[in-house]
Design a protein around this motif. Sequence first.
Motif, mmCIF file in Angstrom:
data_model
loop_
_atom_site.group_PDB
_atom_site.id
_atom_site.type_symbol
_atom_site.label_atom_id
_atom_site.label_comp_id
_atom_site.label_asym_id
_atom_site.label_seq_id
_atom_site.Cartn_x
_atom_site.Cartn_y
_atom_site.Cartn_z
ATOM 1 N N GLY A 8 10.852 31.434 15.860
ATOM 2 C CA GLY A 8 12.001 30.557 15.776
ATOM 3 C C GLY A 8 12.494 30.105 17.130
ATOM 4 N N ASP A 9 13.601 29.423 17.101
ATOM 5 C CA ASP A 9 14.247 28.880 18.292
ATOM 6 C C ASP A 9 15.030 29.985 18.991
ATOM 7 N N ASP A 10 14.799 30.176 20.287
ATOM 8 C CA ASP A 10 15.564 31.174 21.039
ATOM 9 C C ASP A 10 16.890 30.617 21.553
ATOM 10 N N LEU A 11 17.162 29.351 21.234
ATOM 11 C CA LEU A 11 18.390 28.650 21.634
ATOM 12 C C LEU A 11 18.537 28.525 23.147
ATOM 13 N N ALA A 12 17.407 28.665 23.876
ATOM 14 C CA ALA A 12 17.438 28.544 25.335
ATOM 15 C C ALA A 12 16.202 27.817 25.840
ATOM 16 N N CYS A 13 15.685 26.883 25.035
ATOM 17 C CA CYS A 13 14.505 26.090 25.411
ATOM 18 C C CYS A 13 13.300 26.936 25.813
ATOM 19 N N GLY A 14 13.144 28.078 25.190
ATOM 20 C CA GLY A 14 11.985 28.926 25.464
ATOM 21 C C GLY A 14 12.122 29.809 26.680
ATOM 22 N N ASN A 15 13.257 29.786 27.344
ATOM 23 C CA ASN A 15 13.444 30.613 28.535
ATOM 24 C C ASN A 15 13.645 32.086 28.215
ATOM 25 N N ASN A 16 14.210 32.407 27.051
ATOM 26 C CA ASN A 16 14.444 33.809 26.689
ATOM 27 C C ASN A 16 13.206 34.507 26.144
ATOM 28 N N GLU A 21 5.451 26.283 24.413
ATOM 29 C CA GLU A 21 5.585 25.093 23.568
ATOM 30 C C GLU A 21 7.026 24.561 23.631
ATOM 31 N N HIS A 22 7.985 25.455 23.538
ATOM 32 C CA HIS A 22 9.392 25.060 23.582
ATOM 33 C C HIS A 22 9.767 24.553 24.976
ATOM 34 N N LEU A 23 9.285 25.207 26.001
ATOM 35 C CA LEU A 23 9.537 24.756 27.372
ATOM 36 C C LEU A 23 9.029 23.332 27.575
ATOM 37 N N ALA A 24 7.829 23.048 27.089
ATOM 38 C CA ALA A 24 7.238 21.718 27.248
ATOM 39 C C ALA A 24 8.006 20.667 26.450
ATOM 40 N N ILE A 25 8.398 21.001 25.237
ATOM 41 C CA ILE A 25 9.154 20.052 24.424
ATOM 42 C C ILE A 25 10.506 19.769 25.066
ATOM 43 N N CYS A 26 11.198 20.786 25.544
ATOM 44 C CA CYS A 26 12.501 20.570 26.187
ATOM 45 C C CYS A 26 12.372 19.695 27.424
ATOM 46 N N ALA A 27 11.353 19.935 28.229
ATOM 47 C CA ALA A 27 11.163 19.132 29.439
ATOM 48 C C ALA A 27 10.889 17.670 29.091
#
Length: 67
Positions: A8-16, A21-27
């Motif tokens: 799921g979503d860590d609510l911190a753009c993949g930083n937690n 995948e989440h880091l790339a999408i947020c960027a």
Amino acid sequence: MSLRDEGGDDLACGNNNADPEHLAICASVAAGITYVVAAGNDSGSASAWRPASYNEVITVSAIADFD
């Protein structure tokens, strides 16, 4: 996109949770890209799947009613 990874979503753009995948999408969202993703291709909650659970994407689902 029609991707499905467990989690799921860590609510911190993949930083937690070090989710690349989440880091790339947020960027890329910050750069102006919009993502529309499948809800998980499953009858369960989209909150259990990545990237469907990310706040930064538009998650789409569908149902079929054969009554």
